[in-house]
Design an enzyme around this catalytic site. Structure first.
Site, PDB file in Angstrom:
ATOM      1  N   HIS A   1      -6.476 -10.670 -15.995  1.00  0.00           N
ATOM      2  CA  HIS A   1      -6.096 -10.673 -14.660  1.00  0.00           C
ATOM      3  C   HIS A   1      -5.562  -9.415 -14.029  1.00  0.00           C
ATOM      4  CE1 HIS A   1      -1.914 -11.421 -15.983  1.00  0.00           C
ATOM      5  NE2 HIS A   1      -2.467 -12.111 -16.969  1.00  0.00           N
TER       6      HIS A   1
ATOM      7  N   ASP B   1       4.219 -15.635 -25.322  1.00  0.00           N
ATOM      8  CA  ASP B   1       3.517 -14.964 -24.127  1.00  0.00           C
ATOM      9  C   ASP B   1       4.958 -14.378 -23.498  1.00  0.00           C
ATOM     10  OD1 ASP B   1       2.412 -14.078 -21.958  1.00  0.00           O
ATOM     11  OD2 ASP B   1       0.967 -15.680 -21.980  1.00  0.00           O
TER      12      ASP B   1
ATOM     13  N   HIS C   1      -9.995 -20.201 -20.749  1.00  0.00           N
ATOM     14  CA  HIS C   1      -9.465 -19.319 -19.778  1.00  0.00           C
ATOM     15  C   HIS C   1     -10.283 -17.962 -19.620  1.00  0.00           C
ATOM     16  CE1 HIS C   1      -7.207 -16.864 -22.328  1.00  0.00           C
ATOM     17  NE2 HIS C   1      -6.733 -17.993 -22.946  1.00  0.00           N
TER      18      HIS C   1
ATOM     19  N   GLU D   1      -6.606 -10.852 -22.744  1.00  0.00           N
ATOM     20  CA  GLU D   1      -5.924 -11.895 -23.260  1.00  0.00           C
ATOM     21  C   GLU D   1      -7.060 -13.058 -23.898  1.00  0.00           C
ATOM     22  OE1 GLU D   1      -3.555 -14.418 -20.941  1.00  0.00           O
ATOM     23  OE2 GLU D   1      -3.696 -12.785 -19.374  1.00  0.00           O
TER      24      GLU D   1
ATOM     25  N   ASP E   1       3.161  -8.120 -19.734  1.00  0.00           N
ATOM     26  CA  ASP E   1       2.471  -9.558 -19.936  1.00  0.00           C
ATOM     27  C   ASP E   1       1.854  -9.463 -21.340  1.00  0.00           C
ATOM     28  OD1 ASP E   1       1.641 -12.113 -19.833  1.00  0.00           O
ATOM     29  OD2 ASP E   1      -0.004 -11.822 -18.246  1.00  0.00           O
TER      30      ASP E   1
ATOM     31  N   HIS F   1       0.526 -12.291 -12.160  1.00  0.00           N
ATOM     32  CA  HIS F   1      -1.013 -12.589 -11.754  1.00  0.00           C
ATOM     33  C   HIS F   1      -1.433 -11.584 -10.354  1.00  0.00           C
ATOM     34  CE1 HIS F   1      -1.598 -16.140 -14.161  1.00  0.00           C
ATOM     35  NE2 HIS F   1      -1.292 -15.083 -15.122  1.00  0.00           N
TER      36      HIS F   1
ATOM     37  N   GLU G   1      -2.652 -10.584 -26.299  1.00  0.00           N
ATOM     38  CA  GLU G   1      -2.590 -10.262 -24.867  1.00  0.00           C
ATOM     39  C   GLU G   1      -2.096  -8.964 -24.857  1.00  0.00           C
ATOM     40  OE1 GLU G   1      -0.458 -12.514 -21.988  1.00  0.00           O
ATOM     41  OE2 GLU G   1      -1.715 -11.750 -20.282  1.00  0.00           O
TER      42      GLU G   1
ATOM     43  N   ASP H   1      25.039 -25.334  -3.570  1.00  0.00           N
ATOM     44  CA  ASP H   1      25.633 -24.272  -3.402  1.00  0.00           C
ATOM     45  C   ASP H   1      25.227 -23.077  -4.567  1.00  0.00           C
ATOM     46  OD1 ASP H   1      27.520 -25.205  -1.731  1.00  0.00           O
ATOM     47  OD2 ASP H   1      29.053 -25.725  -2.744  1.00  0.00           O
TER      48      ASP H   1
ATOM     49  N   HIS I   1       0.346 -23.045 -20.558  1.00  0.00           N
ATOM     50  CA  HIS I   1       1.648 -22.701 -20.157  1.00  0.00           C
ATOM     51  C   HIS I   1       2.841 -23.250 -20.508  1.00  0.00           C
ATOM     52  CE1 HIS I   1      -0.666 -20.396 -16.710  1.00  0.00           C
ATOM     53  NE2 HIS I   1      -0.769 -19.868 -17.694  1.00  0.00           N
TER      54      HIS I   1
ATOM     55  N   TYR J   1      -7.755 -22.121 -28.858  1.00  0.00           N
ATOM     56  CA  TYR J   1      -7.097 -23.133 -29.119  1.00  0.00           C
ATOM     57  C   TYR J   1      -7.772 -24.646 -29.223  1.00  0.00           C
ATOM     58  CZ  TYR J   1      -5.458 -19.857 -25.620  1.00  0.00           C
ATOM     59  OH  TYR J   1      -4.998 -18.527 -24.984  1.00  0.00           O
TER      60      TYR J   1
ATOM     61  N   ARG K   1      -3.431 -16.579 -29.098  1.00  0.00           N
ATOM     62  CA  ARG K   1      -3.685 -15.579 -28.036  1.00  0.00           C
ATOM     63  C   ARG K   1      -3.280 -14.359 -28.260  1.00  0.00           C
ATOM     64  NH1 ARG K   1      -2.541 -18.575 -24.225  1.00  0.00           N
ATOM     65  NH2 ARG K   1      -0.216 -17.790 -23.597  1.00  0.00           N
TER      66      ARG K   1
HETATM   67  N1  GLY Z   1       1.807 -15.042 -19.003  1.00  0.00           N
HETATM   68  C1  GLY Z   1       0.634 -15.458 -18.080  1.00  0.00           C
HETATM   69  C2  GLY Z   1      -0.600 -14.992 -18.482  1.00  0.00           C
HETATM   70  O1  GLY Z   1      -0.972 -14.408 -19.418  1.00  0.00           O
HETATM   71  O2  GLY Z   1      -1.583 -15.171 -17.648  1.00  0.00           O
HETATM   72 MN    MN Z   2       0.818 -13.742 -20.737  1.00  0.00          MN
HETATM   73 MN    MN Z   3      -1.491 -12.651 -18.790  1.00  0.00          MN
END
Ligand code: GLY
Ligand code: MN
Ligand code: MN
Length: 438
Positions: free
Chosen positions: A351, A257, A347, A382, A268, A358, A405, A37, A240, A386, A403
């Site tokens: 993006h 983030d 990474h 970004e 972002d 994304h 970004e 519900d 993440h 790490y 990080r």
């Molecule tokens: N917040 C997800 C990324 O930075 O890609």
């Molecule tokens: Mn991010």
């Molecule tokens: Mn990002």
């Protein structure tokens, strides 16, 4: 502010001109149950919203191309009882009028009407994804026409992925989209400042998350663009991390983030700062390295440059830094070649950013090379570092995750940093952290 519906109308027209004598079919998402519900808050599918601007779940639009272009919407019928519980339903008449469609029907009639509408077109364009319900619906319309072949019915013979046209449209933003994204980035930057001011040792990460959400909502952005990452200490090494339930320790860094969604567009932003307001020497060394790599990457954002140029620039700075700090062994080229740097930076740097965090858009061109950046592309920059626990690395590095970004909009000569209001210089950060507690 009331949305100008002519934006969606113009996009439909632009797409109809591109698809020629074909029909495009788009489905909005449906409500998703959280548990019995109780639903998650509804959010339209980005492709659907981009062309329809119509906010109700389960809606379908058909865009008929050719000489007599027509946009048709199938939506819920008015239902007074339902409206008492769940609020206003536009209904087909009001939907057509307010959202500028040529025709509108009750969604319950779609399987009778749609097969006739699509019959004369040789091709259907639709977003091809793993939603079998949508595929089945289109296939059943084609099938019902095929069964009437002897009565002279025709039917489309091909279903083509509409993403190839729409991704290109969505990836190059208009000035009005950039204005919204700038506003979203401003709100998110203010939220990062608030989070810095609020942070002190012994608070829980979720308490900082609450401050982010407070700032988003107070400024008209009622949703985050994605689940906020508020990661202290070694939690920052989980890319993440979303649990946000750890008590923040004196001496740890905090990686946030987080970005709001505003009018269906994402921001972002990531910032990393000391929980107690003062970087330790080793945290400072690593932070300065990531910041230098990020600045080097931003300098490579320019129309005509390739998508991976910023990543390459960030990587070169990071590799040199990893060598200097004794984290990577060997010379620069070997480390790059063997990808041993991936132990600390695993990474990519960027993006696309837009309606989806994304966002859609190609990353390589027809020759397989990284795509060239175009004016009004929006992307993130970004880089990060790490360092997991590892006996081969001095202990003082263990558990540090950093990080930084930013969101950038490509221009002919370089780029505009949309998230420039979020502080990232060491002095600015140290002055802000904990300021609410003074
Ligand atoms: N917040 C997800 C990324 O930075 O890609
Ligand atoms: Mn991010
Ligand atoms: Mn990002």
């Amino acid at each position: 502010m009331k949305t100008d519906m002519s934006i969606f109308y113009k996009r439909r027209k632009e797409l109809l001109d591109v698809i020629g004598n074909s029909v495009a079919i788009l489905f909005n998402s449906i409500e998703v149950f959280r548990n019995r519900d109780s639903h998650y808050k509804f959010r339209s599918d980005s492709y659907f919203h981009y062309l329809a601007g119509f906010p109700e779940p389960g809606t379908v639009i058909l865009l008929l191309g050719g000489k007599e272009q027509k946009s048709i919407i199938f939506c819920q019928a008015k239902d007074k009882d339902k409206e008492i519980w769940n609020g206003h339903i536009f209904g087909p008449d009001q939907a057509a009028k307010e959202f500028l469609f040529d025709e509108a029907y009750d969604i319950s009639q779609i399987s009778d009407i749609a097969p006739k509408l699509i019959a004369k077109f040789p091709k259907i364009f639709s977003i091809i994804d793993n939603n079998l319900c949508h595929q089945n619906m289109i296939h059943s319309w084609i099938d019902s026409n095929k069964k009437l072949k002897r009565s002279g019915y025709k039917s489309p013979e091909m279903i083509i992925d509409l993403a190839r046209f729409m991704d290109r449209m969505r990836c190059v933003k208009t000035d009005s989209e950039i204005k919204i994204m700038q506003h979203a980035a401003d709100i998110s930057s203010k939220a990062h400042i608030r989070a810095m001011q609020f942070t002190k040792p012994n608070l829980f990460e979720y308490q900082v998350e609450a401050e982010l959400l407070h700032e988003f909502m107070q400024n008209g952005a009622v949703e985050p663009a994605y689940l906020s990452i508020v990661a202290s200490g070694s939690n920052a090494c989980t890319l993440h991390y979303i649990n946000n339930d750890t008590k923040m320790k004196d001496g740890d860094l905090l990686l946030i983030d987080a970005g709001c969604e505003l009018d269906s567009y994402a921001s972002d932003i990531t910032r990393t700062f000391p929980v107690n307001g003062k970087f330790s020497p080793i945290q400072k060394d690593l932070y300065e390295l990531v910041l230098a790599s990020q600045k080097a990457a931003i300098l490579k954002v320019k129309a005509g440059n390739r998508f991976m140029d910023p990543h390459e620039a960030a990587l070169d700075v990071l590799i040199d830094g990893f060598i200097q700090l004794g984290l990577c062994k060997g010379n620069h080229d070997e480390i790059k070649e063997t990808e041993s740097y991936k132990q600390f930076f695993m990474h990519r740097t960027s993006h696309w950013l837009g309606m989806d965090v994304h966002d859609v858009g190609d990353y390589v061109d027809e020759e397989g090379k990284p795509i060239r950046l175009e004016k009004n592309n929006v992307l993130t920059i970004e880089p990060g570092c790490y360092i997991q626990k590892n006996e081969n690395i001095p202990k003082e590095f263990w558990g540090i995750g950093i990080r930084i970004e930013d969101d950038v909009c490509v221009s002919e000569l370089g780029c505009e940093v949309l998230s420039r209001l979020a502080p990232k210089e060491i002095k600015e950060i140290e002055d802000l952290v904990g300021a609410f507690n003074e």
